[in-house]
Design an enzyme around this catalytic site. Structure first.
Site, PDB file in Angstrom:
ATOM      1  N   VAL A  11       0.874  -1.171   0.000  1.00 37.13           N
ATOM      2  CA  VAL A  11       0.000   0.000   0.000  1.00 37.13           C
ATOM      3  C   VAL A  11       0.911   1.221   0.000  1.00 37.13           C
ATOM      4  O   VAL A  11       2.037   1.179   0.496  1.00 37.13           O
ATOM      5  CB  VAL A  11      -0.954   0.022   1.211  1.00 37.13           C
ATOM      6  CG1 VAL A  11      -2.014  -1.059   1.077  1.00 37.13           C
ATOM      7  CG2 VAL A  11      -0.206  -0.144   2.514  1.00 37.13           C
ATOM      8  N   SER A  12       0.415   2.330  -0.567  1.00 32.10           N
ATOM      9  CA  SER A  12       1.276   3.495  -0.781  1.00 32.10           C
ATOM     10  C   SER A  12       1.612   4.260   0.490  1.00 32.10           C
ATOM     11  O   SER A  12       2.661   4.884   0.597  1.00 32.10           O
ATOM     12  CB  SER A  12       0.626   4.441  -1.796  1.00 32.10           C
ATOM     13  OG  SER A  12       0.501   3.794  -3.046  1.00 32.10           O
ATOM     14  N   THR A  13       0.700   4.243   1.479  1.00 28.77           N
ATOM     15  CA  THR A  13       0.948   4.968   2.722  1.00 28.77           C
ATOM     16  C   THR A  13       0.548   4.105   3.903  1.00 28.77           C
ATOM     17  O   THR A  13      -0.227   3.158   3.771  1.00 28.77           O
ATOM     18  CB  THR A  13       0.131   6.284   2.773  1.00 28.77           C
ATOM     19  OG1 THR A  13      -1.269   5.967   2.783  1.00 28.77           O
ATOM     20  CG2 THR A  13       0.442   7.174   1.584  1.00 28.77           C
ATOM     21  N   GLN A  16      -3.210   3.595   4.531  1.00 29.14           N
ATOM     22  CA  GLN A  16      -4.025   2.755   3.667  1.00 29.14           C
ATOM     23  C   GLN A  16      -4.102   1.343   4.230  1.00 29.14           C
ATOM     24  O   GLN A  16      -3.229   0.898   4.968  1.00 29.14           O
ATOM     25  CB  GLN A  16      -3.452   2.734   2.246  1.00 29.14           C
ATOM     26  CG  GLN A  16      -3.622   4.059   1.518  1.00 29.14           C
ATOM     27  CD  GLN A  16      -3.116   3.984   0.087  1.00 29.14           C
ATOM     28  OE1 GLN A  16      -2.247   3.176  -0.236  1.00 29.14           O
ATOM     29  NE2 GLN A  16      -3.648   4.829  -0.775  1.00 29.14           N
TER      30      GLN A  16
END
Length: 203
Positions: A11-13, A16
């Site tokens: 996941v990007s962050t 998330q």
């Protein structure tokens, strides 16, 4: 020899949620201890869990990913990681969302050829979609600014004597430099706030 299953989620962050990817791994019967999760941007491959995972892969393993863009953010990155996993590590790969991308199927020349075509197409689509998202974001920000929406931190409140100093400056009693000094503001800030102040007085 039965292949050992591994899974990779990204996941990007940190905010998330990777639950959707983890559910997909469970449906593929990937043991929880063999699932590696990175919570950071895919802009490069300095990802600790991904690096640990690569060291586990070999000809007797199979790697599951939910979608092709979990491997990278660009066409070139996805292609390179696919090459490393399938050719250098000699591990099988399965993209859950795209059954055609399953290196266990079609080990002959035609199967490999078709898999490569699908991989190239999906890699291009993934990169193109990210470009479209960035363009839509930029257009949305530009449109919001045109409507007067401001981004970033709100400006600091004006000094109590700002109105008086502004009026004296506009009437020519004092210079802009003197007005800014009396307000305890840098000259550039005083001028910038004066433009906004002037516009607001005509609303």
């Amino acid at each position: 020899m039965e292949q050992k299953a591994y899974g990779y989620c990204r996941v990007s962050t940190a905010s998330q949620n990777e639950d959707r990817q983890l559910i997909a791994m469970a449906e593929m019967n990937v043991p929880e201890k063999n699932i590696y999760v990175d919570k950071q941007s895919g802009k490069d491959f300095n990802r600790p869990q991904y690096k640990k995972l690569l060291r586990k892969l070999n000809k007797n393993t199979i790697l599951y990913v939910k979608s092709i863009d979990r491997l990278g953010r660009s066409y070139a990155e996805i292609q390179e990681q696919w090459r490393i996993i399938s050719q250098e590590k000699k591990s099988d790969i399965v993209v859950i969302d795209m059954p055609l991308l399953d290196t266990r199927r079609g080990k002959d020349l035609m199967g490999t050829f078709l898999s490569d075509i699908v991989l190239q197409l999906l890699s291009f689509v993934a990169e193109n979609e990210r470009s479209n998202i960035k363009q839509r974001q930029a257009e949305g920000i530009a449109a919001a600014k045109a409507r007067g929406v401001r981004f970033g931190r709100p400006p600091a409140p004006l000094p109590e004597n700002y109105h008086d100093m502004y009026q004296k400056w506009k009437s020519g009693e004092i210079t802009c430099t003197q007005a800014a000094k009396e307000c305890g503001m840098p000259l550039s800030t005083f001028r910038y706030r004066a433009e906004i102040y002037q516009k607001s007085t005509f609303l």
